[in-house]
Design an enzyme around this catalytic site. Structure first.
Site, PDB file in Angstrom:
ATOM      1  N   HIS A 119      35.552  39.861  19.811  1.00 59.54           N
ATOM      2  CA  HIS A 119      36.962  40.114  20.156  1.00 59.54           C
ATOM      3  C   HIS A 119      37.427  39.290  21.358  1.00 59.54           C
ATOM      4  O   HIS A 119      38.458  39.591  21.942  1.00 59.54           O
ATOM      5  CB  HIS A 119      37.183  41.614  20.416  1.00 59.54           C
ATOM      6  CG  HIS A 119      37.020  42.450  19.185  1.00 59.54           C
ATOM      7  ND1 HIS A 119      36.915  43.818  19.200  1.00 59.54           N
ATOM      8  CD2 HIS A 119      36.953  42.093  17.878  1.00 59.54           C
ATOM      9  CE1 HIS A 119      36.774  44.264  17.950  1.00 59.54           C
ATOM     10  NE2 HIS A 119      36.788  43.248  17.137  1.00 59.54           N
ATOM     11  N   GLY A 190      27.557  52.660  21.503  1.00 60.05           N
ATOM     12  CA  GLY A 190      28.846  52.947  22.141  1.00 60.05           C
ATOM     13  C   GLY A 190      30.054  52.447  21.381  1.00 60.05           C
ATOM     14  O   GLY A 190      30.983  51.908  21.977  1.00 60.05           O
ATOM     15  N   THR A 191      30.050  52.644  20.080  1.00 60.84           N
ATOM     16  CA  THR A 191      31.217  52.229  19.293  1.00 60.84           C
ATOM     17  C   THR A 191      31.622  53.344  18.344  1.00 60.84           C
ATOM     18  O   THR A 191      30.781  54.016  17.761  1.00 60.84           O
ATOM     19  CB  THR A 191      30.951  50.906  18.530  1.00 60.84           C
ATOM     20  OG1 THR A 191      32.096  50.597  17.737  1.00 60.84           O
ATOM     21  CG2 THR A 191      29.715  50.961  17.659  1.00 60.84           C
ATOM     22  N   SER A 192      32.943  53.510  18.191  1.00 66.23           N
ATOM     23  CA  SER A 192      33.439  54.589  17.331  1.00 66.23           C
ATOM     24  C   SER A 192      33.291  54.246  15.856  1.00 66.23           C
ATOM     25  O   SER A 192      33.424  55.118  15.005  1.00 66.23           O
ATOM     26  CB  SER A 192      34.915  54.861  17.641  1.00 66.23           C
ATOM     27  OG  SER A 192      35.669  53.684  17.431  1.00 66.23           O
ATOM     28  N   LEU A 217      27.614  58.425  22.559  1.00 70.10           N
ATOM     29  CA  LEU A 217      27.776  59.673  23.301  1.00 70.10           C
ATOM     30  C   LEU A 217      27.877  60.862  22.352  1.00 70.10           C
ATOM     31  O   LEU A 217      27.362  61.939  22.630  1.00 70.10           O
ATOM     32  CB  LEU A 217      29.036  59.578  24.158  1.00 70.10           C
ATOM     33  CG  LEU A 217      29.244  60.667  25.195  1.00 70.10           C
ATOM     34  CD1 LEU A 217      28.095  60.694  26.188  1.00 70.10           C
ATOM     35  CD2 LEU A 217      30.573  60.467  25.922  1.00 70.10           C
TER      36      LEU A 217
HETATM   37  N1  APR Z   1      27.665  56.056  26.198  1.00 68.51           N
HETATM   38  C1  APR Z   1      27.682  55.851  24.852  1.00 68.51           C
HETATM   39  N2  APR Z   1      28.770  55.980  24.098  1.00 68.51           N
HETATM   40  C2  APR Z   1      29.910  56.335  24.722  1.00 68.51           C
HETATM   41  C3  APR Z   1      29.977  56.580  26.118  1.00 68.51           C
HETATM   42  C4  APR Z   1      28.783  56.423  26.864  1.00 68.51           C
HETATM   43  N3  APR Z   1      28.739  56.617  28.199  1.00 68.51           N
HETATM   44  N4  APR Z   1      31.254  56.924  26.427  1.00 68.51           N
HETATM   45  C5  APR Z   1      31.938  56.905  25.273  1.00 68.51           C
HETATM   46  N5  APR Z   1      31.140  56.553  24.239  1.00 68.51           N
HETATM   47  C6  APR Z   1      31.457  56.377  22.820  1.00 68.51           C
HETATM   48  C7  APR Z   1      32.596  57.240  22.335  1.00 68.51           C
HETATM   49  O1  APR Z   1      32.072  58.477  21.896  1.00 68.51           O
HETATM   50  C8  APR Z   1      33.161  56.399  21.186  1.00 68.51           C
HETATM   51  O2  APR Z   1      32.536  56.737  19.961  1.00 68.51           O
HETATM   52  O3  APR Z   1      31.892  55.051  22.658  1.00 68.51           O
HETATM   53  C9  APR Z   1      32.779  54.963  21.553  1.00 68.51           C
HETATM   54  C10 APR Z   1      33.947  54.096  21.966  1.00 68.51           C
HETATM   55  O4  APR Z   1      34.810  53.929  20.880  1.00 68.51           O
HETATM   56  P1  APR Z   1      36.116  53.022  20.997  1.00 68.51           P
HETATM   57  O5  APR Z   1      36.885  53.386  22.195  1.00 68.51           O
HETATM   58  O6  APR Z   1      36.801  53.087  19.686  1.00 68.51           O
HETATM   59  O7  APR Z   1      35.515  51.547  21.272  1.00 68.51           O
HETATM   60  P2  APR Z   1      35.043  50.450  20.243  1.00 68.51           P
HETATM   61  O8  APR Z   1      34.316  51.057  19.091  1.00 68.51           O
HETATM   62  O9  APR Z   1      34.364  49.410  21.038  1.00 68.51           O
HETATM   63  O10 APR Z   1      36.435  49.894  19.720  1.00 68.51           O
HETATM   64  C11 APR Z   1      36.435  48.811  18.840  1.00 68.51           C
HETATM   65  O11 APR Z   1      38.817  48.682  18.911  1.00 68.51           O
HETATM   66  O12 APR Z   1      40.822  48.803  20.014  1.00 68.51           O
HETATM   67  C12 APR Z   1      39.853  47.967  19.532  1.00 68.51           C
HETATM   68  O13 APR Z   1      39.502  45.777  20.199  1.00 68.51           O
HETATM   69  C13 APR Z   1      39.238  47.086  20.600  1.00 68.51           C
HETATM   70  O14 APR Z   1      36.985  46.217  20.673  1.00 68.51           O
HETATM   71  C14 APR Z   1      37.761  47.383  20.491  1.00 68.51           C
HETATM   72  C15 APR Z   1      37.625  47.940  19.086  1.00 68.51           C
END
Ligand code: APR
Ligand code: ZN
Length: 246
Positions: A119, A190-192, A217
């Site tokens: 990204h 750490g990704t949703s 998490l």
């Molecule tokens: N350790 C592990 N996981 C964690 C922690 C932690 N300390 N804190 C939060 N999380 C988890 C949350 O439970 C969630 O499932 O990290 C995940 C974050 O999810 P998103 O905010 O959706 O992030 P991501 O998956 O990276 O998003 C993907 O979406 O908006 C776009 O471009 C943006 O790159 C991003 C993409």
């Protein structure tokens, strides 16, 4: 004081790690979704979409320029450091690719070498005009008060991130696909798992016969059956322990 983990050589030879915003949560950077998520404050359509950049670039800069200050103040946490140390401990024949959706550059700060930022990286600025030859450059300014203009062609400058409505550039996309094709270990951290194409990478890894692990998490809101193992907790605690066993 953090204790240095000593990593033994891993038994895997083609490793792909996918990271998301949760990895940087331990460094004080907000995730996009969930409580206090970035998209709760900044509506995606208004701030995160390619159309917004075309029509209201000041909104794009308000969100992404504002993140620059936070990133400059942030430091890699134990999860970033463990990934870098683990990579450094691998033997030359072991292939390792760290694919990150994060735009904060903290993996490289921690010392990770083979990183693909699918990204982009928000600490860089480029011209919004695809046919302009202005080189991408590192830029620590937030540009919150005035949208910067390209000195070469007069177009709007933009942060070097992939917005909604845009494709991941060909080179990173191809690098990831090639690594997934024959990987034997895939860990998402750490990704949703809600944003494609990254959300589909685990399926590619599973197809290749890899061991597939999720570190997060909390369980995914929409669980993906391609993950065969799941370790729940903060990445800066769970990941170093897990890597030490692989
Ligand atoms: N350790 C592990 N996981 C964690 C922690 C932690 N300390 N804190 C939060 N999380 C988890 C949350 O439970 C969630 O499932 O990290 C995940 C974050 O999810 P998103 O905010 O959706 O992030 P991501 O998956 O990276 O998003 C993907 O979406 O908006 C776009 O471009 C943006 O790159 C991003 C993409
Ligand atoms: Zn230009």
């Amino acid at each position: 004081m953090r204790q240095n983990m000593l990593f033994n050589k891993s038994r895997y030879s083609r490793i792909v790690i996918l990271t998301g915003a949760g990895v940087s949560a331990g460094s004080g950077l907000r995730t996009y979704r969930g409580p206090n998520g970035v998209w709760e404050e900044y509506e995606v359509a208004k701030f995160g979409h390619a159309e917004a950049l075309a029509n209201r670039p000041e909104e794009t800069w308000r969100l992404f320029g504002g993140r620059r200050e936070l990133i400059l103040a942030a430091k890699p946490n134990a999860a970033h450091l463990a990934l870098a140390e683990w990579e450094a401990a691998l033997a030359p024949h072991q292939e390792f690719l760290l694919v990150t959706q994060n735009v904060d550059g903290l993996h490289q700060c921690a010392g990770s070498k083979n990183v693909v930022e699918i990204h982009g990286n928000v600490m860089f600025t480029r011209c919004s005009n695809a046919s302009c030859d202005l080189e991408l450059y590192r830029d620590e300014q937030s540009h919150l008060n005035k949208v910067p203009i390209c000195p070469k062609c007069g177009s709007v400058l933009r942060p070097n991130v992939v917005l909604f409505g845009e494709e991941i550039p060909v080179l990173p996309s191809w690098t990831v696909k090639r690594a997934l094709r024959d990987c034997d270990l895939f860990i998402a951290v750490g990704t949703s798992g809600l944003v494609t194409p990254a959300a589909n990478y685990v399926r590619g890894a599973e197809y290749a016969g890899a061991r597939t692990i999720l570190v997060n998490l909390e369980p995914m809101a929409q669980p993906n059956p391609a993950f065969k193992e799941q370790y729940l907790g903060p990445a800066d605690e769970v990941l170093p322990e897990l890597l030490a066993k692989l």
